[in-house]
Write a protein that holds these residues in place. Structure first.
Motif, PDB file in Angstrom:
ATOM      1  N   VAL A 137       0.833  -1.207   0.000  1.00 30.55           N
ATOM      2  CA  VAL A 137       0.000   0.000   0.000  1.00 30.55           C
ATOM      3  C   VAL A 137       0.868   1.258   0.000  1.00 30.55           C
ATOM      4  O   VAL A 137       0.546   2.259  -0.652  1.00 30.55           O
ATOM      5  CB  VAL A 137      -0.950   0.002   1.212  1.00 30.55           C
ATOM      6  N   ALA A 138       2.003   1.197   0.702  1.00 28.04           N
ATOM      7  CA  ALA A 138       2.912   2.355   0.771  1.00 28.04           C
ATOM      8  C   ALA A 138       3.740   2.521  -0.499  1.00 28.04           C
ATOM      9  O   ALA A 138       4.485   3.497  -0.631  1.00 28.04           O
ATOM     10  CB  ALA A 138       3.834   2.213   1.979  1.00 28.04           C
ATOM     11  N   GLY A 139       3.642   1.566  -1.425  1.00 24.93           N
ATOM     12  CA  GLY A 139       4.404   1.665  -2.672  1.00 24.93           C
ATOM     13  C   GLY A 139       5.839   1.214  -2.556  1.00 24.93           C
ATOM     14  O   GLY A 139       6.660   1.521  -3.433  1.00 24.93           O
ATOM     15  N   ALA A 140       6.167   0.451  -1.523  1.00 24.63           N
ATOM     16  CA  ALA A 140       7.556   0.046  -1.282  1.00 24.63           C
ATOM     17  C   ALA A 140       8.118  -0.850  -2.379  1.00 24.63           C
ATOM     18  O   ALA A 140       9.343  -0.889  -2.581  1.00 24.63           O
ATOM     19  CB  ALA A 140       7.667  -0.660   0.067  1.00 24.63           C
ATOM     20  N   ILE A 141       7.250  -1.587  -3.092  1.00 26.21           N
ATOM     21  CA  ILE A 141       7.757  -2.431  -4.189  1.00 26.21           C
ATOM     22  C   ILE A 141       7.236  -1.929  -5.548  1.00 26.21           C
ATOM     23  O   ILE A 141       7.313  -2.646  -6.549  1.00 26.21           O
ATOM     24  CB  ILE A 141       7.390  -3.917  -3.986  1.00 26.21           C
ATOM     25  N   GLY A 142       6.741  -0.715  -5.569  1.00 30.13           N
ATOM     26  CA  GLY A 142       6.235  -0.150  -6.818  1.00 30.13           C
ATOM     27  C   GLY A 142       4.907  -0.780  -7.219  1.00 30.13           C
ATOM     28  O   GLY A 142       4.121  -1.203  -6.365  1.00 30.13           O
ATOM     29  N   GLU A 143       4.681  -0.866  -8.515  1.00 29.76           N
ATOM     30  CA  GLU A 143       3.456  -1.478  -9.016  1.00 29.76           C
ATOM     31  C   GLU A 143       3.649  -2.988  -9.121  1.00 29.76           C
ATOM     32  O   GLU A 143       4.623  -3.452  -9.698  1.00 29.76           O
ATOM     33  CB  GLU A 143       3.102  -0.899 -10.385  1.00 29.76           C
ATOM     34  N   VAL A 144       2.715  -3.738  -8.545  1.00 31.45           N
ATOM     35  CA  VAL A 144       2.807  -5.195  -8.570  1.00 31.45           C
ATOM     36  C   VAL A 144       2.562  -5.688  -9.996  1.00 31.45           C
ATOM     37  O   VAL A 144       1.572  -5.354 -10.628  1.00 31.45           O
ATOM     38  CB  VAL A 144       1.798  -5.838  -7.609  1.00 31.45           C
ATOM     39  N   ARG A 145       3.490  -6.506 -10.481  1.00 31.79           N
ATOM     40  CA  ARG A 145       3.396  -7.023 -11.847  1.00 31.79           C
ATOM     41  C   ARG A 145       3.141  -8.535 -11.897  1.00 31.79           C
ATOM     42  O   ARG A 145       2.513  -9.042 -12.806  1.00 31.79           O
ATOM     43  CB  ARG A 145       4.701  -6.725 -12.602  1.00 31.79           C
ATOM     44  N   HIS A 146       3.644  -9.250 -10.889  1.00 35.54           N
ATOM     45  CA  HIS A 146       3.542 -10.709 -10.903  1.00 35.54           C
ATOM     46  C   HIS A 146       3.423 -11.209  -9.467  1.00 35.54           C
ATOM     47  O   HIS A 146       3.932 -10.574  -8.535  1.00 35.54           O
ATOM     48  CB  HIS A 146       4.777 -11.329 -11.566  1.00 35.54           C
ATOM     49  N   PHE A 147       2.753 -12.346  -9.281  1.00 35.59           N
ATOM     50  CA  PHE A 147       2.634 -12.906  -7.934  1.00 35.59           C
ATOM     51  C   PHE A 147       2.540 -14.429  -8.002  1.00 35.59           C
ATOM     52  O   PHE A 147       2.143 -15.012  -9.012  1.00 35.59           O
ATOM     53  CB  PHE A 147       1.413 -12.333  -7.201  1.00 35.59           C
ATOM     54  N   GLU A 148       2.907 -15.066  -6.893  1.00 37.09           N
ATOM     55  CA  GLU A 148       2.780 -16.514  -6.730  1.00 37.09           C
ATOM     56  C   GLU A 148       2.257 -16.771  -5.327  1.00 37.09           C
ATOM     57  O   GLU A 148       2.810 -16.257  -4.356  1.00 37.09           O
ATOM     58  CB  GLU A 148       4.133 -17.218  -6.897  1.00 37.09           C
ATOM     59  N   ALA A 149       1.180 -17.543  -5.232  1.00 36.51           N
ATOM     60  CA  ALA A 149       0.608 -17.861  -3.924  1.00 36.51           C
ATOM     61  C   ALA A 149       0.335 -19.360  -3.856  1.00 36.51           C
ATOM     62  O   ALA A 149      -0.198 -19.939  -4.802  1.00 36.51           O
ATOM     63  CB  ALA A 149      -0.682 -17.081  -3.694  1.00 36.51           C
ATOM     64  N   SER A 150       0.672 -19.987  -2.741  1.00 34.21           N
ATOM     65  CA  SER A 150       0.437 -21.424  -2.605  1.00 34.21           C
ATOM     66  C   SER A 150       0.061 -21.776  -1.174  1.00 34.21           C
ATOM     67  O   SER A 150       0.534 -21.154  -0.216  1.00 34.21           O
ATOM     68  CB  SER A 150       1.670 -22.232  -3.024  1.00 34.21           C
ATOM     69  N   TYR A 151      -0.803 -22.780  -1.064  1.00 33.75           N
ATOM     70  CA  TYR A 151      -1.159 -23.358   0.233  1.00 33.75           C
ATOM     71  C   TYR A 151      -0.892 -24.851   0.103  1.00 33.75           C
ATOM     72  O   TYR A 151      -1.586 -25.554  -0.621  1.00 33.75           O
ATOM     73  CB  TYR A 151      -2.630 -23.100   0.542  1.00 33.75           C
TER      74      TYR A 151
END
Length: 354
Positions: A137-151
């Motif tokens: 939310v604070a922009g610390a990693i800029g604009e999110v372009r890619h993600f990976e989520a696993s359970y």
């Protein structure tokens, strides 16, 4: 002081009772359980003397403000709607309902009545996830372009939680006839929330695959037909434009109960890990981007979902995750089920001559 009633006394109800008893500003004053033996045992365990066999009796008594709904999944809707009609705040176990229309109705009803409504997405209790969202939310990693989520779970491989082949408390989770929505409905609901909450963005589009693996002769053990999905893989696009994957399985050998979220942005990346107890966060930002160096990020303690519900009841300001949030997650799950149903229908249709 909010007076809480526990609805249902299964194993998860013990967590609710213990957590609410420990939360400042709350007291557990009553419980509902249809089974007399379990009802009396639960009351004795937690010193609860106001015990009821059904909702109507409890409502007639009325000396409570809020309810922790710890009933089976299919019962969440009818019980919660009755409690909302009686003007009670509700903290419901996940999933909120068995499908999106019912979940949305529950959200709209609670909102229209001005009642506190929250869902127990327990992995929101992870300090690492809360800190990760704060950084995004604070922009610390800029604009999110890619993600990976696993359970990742492995109780269909190992016996860390008991033997699913002989214990009904696990077998029902593998059978649609017994109310199971499979791994997608059981833990997929958690990882969808985990991923989108951390990324601060909802799922805009999703393409999914579900798989039920052969696990026993005739795909049945006693009264349990083993037809619920065991693994799910989603390719998802978030509203912020990020593309990524969301996966969940019970065949992740070597992983008892592990959630992971990786977010990659234009100015950095973060990785969250938790097993539901301990959690960690690390990041690669600033000059470290050029050298691929990852550093641990301190994560201060955060209030639990139980504590946030108590605070919401005492202040009159609804907390998160709300019913509406849970309905949005259910919408994603429904899309996955619909895609699989359509795929099965197409596969069963006879080929049309050209």
């Amino acid at each position: 002081m909010v007076r809480i009633l526990i609805l249902g006394t299964g194993s998860m109800a013990v967590n609710h009772a213990e957590s609410f008893r420990a939360a400042p500003g709350a007291s557990v004053v009553a419980a509902i359980e249809t089974d007399a033996t379990r009802r009396e045992a639960f009351g004795k365990q937690f010193g609860i003397t106001n015990l009821f066999a059904d909702i109507e009796s409890a409502i007639a008594w009325g000396e409570f403000d809020a309810v922790a709904n710890v009933t089976p999944d299919a019962v969440h809707y009818p019980t919660t709607m009755r409690l909302l009609a009686a003007g009670k705040h509700v903290f419901c176990e996940k999933p909120l309902a068995t499908d999106y229309p019912l979940a949305l109705e529950m959200a709209e009803t609670a909102e229209a009545k001005g009642l506190i409504n929250m869902v127990n997405f327990t992995y929101r209790n992870s300090p690492a996830l809360q800190k990760a969202r704060e950084l995004v939310v604070a922009g610390a990693i800029g604009e999110v372009r890619h993600f990976e989520a696993s359970y990742l779970q492995s109780w269909l491989v190992g016996k860390q939680w008991g033997d699913w082949r002989t214990e009904s408390r696990w077998l029902w989770r593998l059978s649609e006839e017994h109310g199971s929505k499979g791994v997608l409905g059981d833990v997929g609901v958690h990882i969808v929330d985990f991923a989108t909450y951390g990324a601060d963005s909802a799922v805009a589009n999703v393409d999914s695959r579900l798989r039920t693996f052969h696990k026993a002769e005739g795909d049945r053990i006693g009264d349990y037909k083993l037809d619920a999905n065991d693994s799910v893989v989603m390719t998802a696009e978030l509203a912020n434009g990020a593309l990524g994957t969301i996966t969940a399985t019970r065949f992740a050998t070597g992983h008892a109960n592990d959630l992971t979220l990786r977010l990659f942005g234009t100015a950095g990346a973060i990785e969250v890990k938790t097993d539901g107890k301990a959690s960690s966060l690390r990041s690669c930002t600033g000059a470290d981007i050029d050298t691929q160096v990852w550093k641990d990020v301190p994560c201060p303690p955060v209030p639990t979902t139980y504590e946030r519900f108590v605070q919401a009841c005492n202040t009159g300001v609804n907390g998160d995750p709300s019913f509406r949030r849970a309905a949005e997650v259910q919408r994603v799950l429904d899309l996955c089920f619909a895609q699989e149903a359509a795929r099965a229908l197409n596969a069963a249709s006879p080929a049309t001559a050209g």
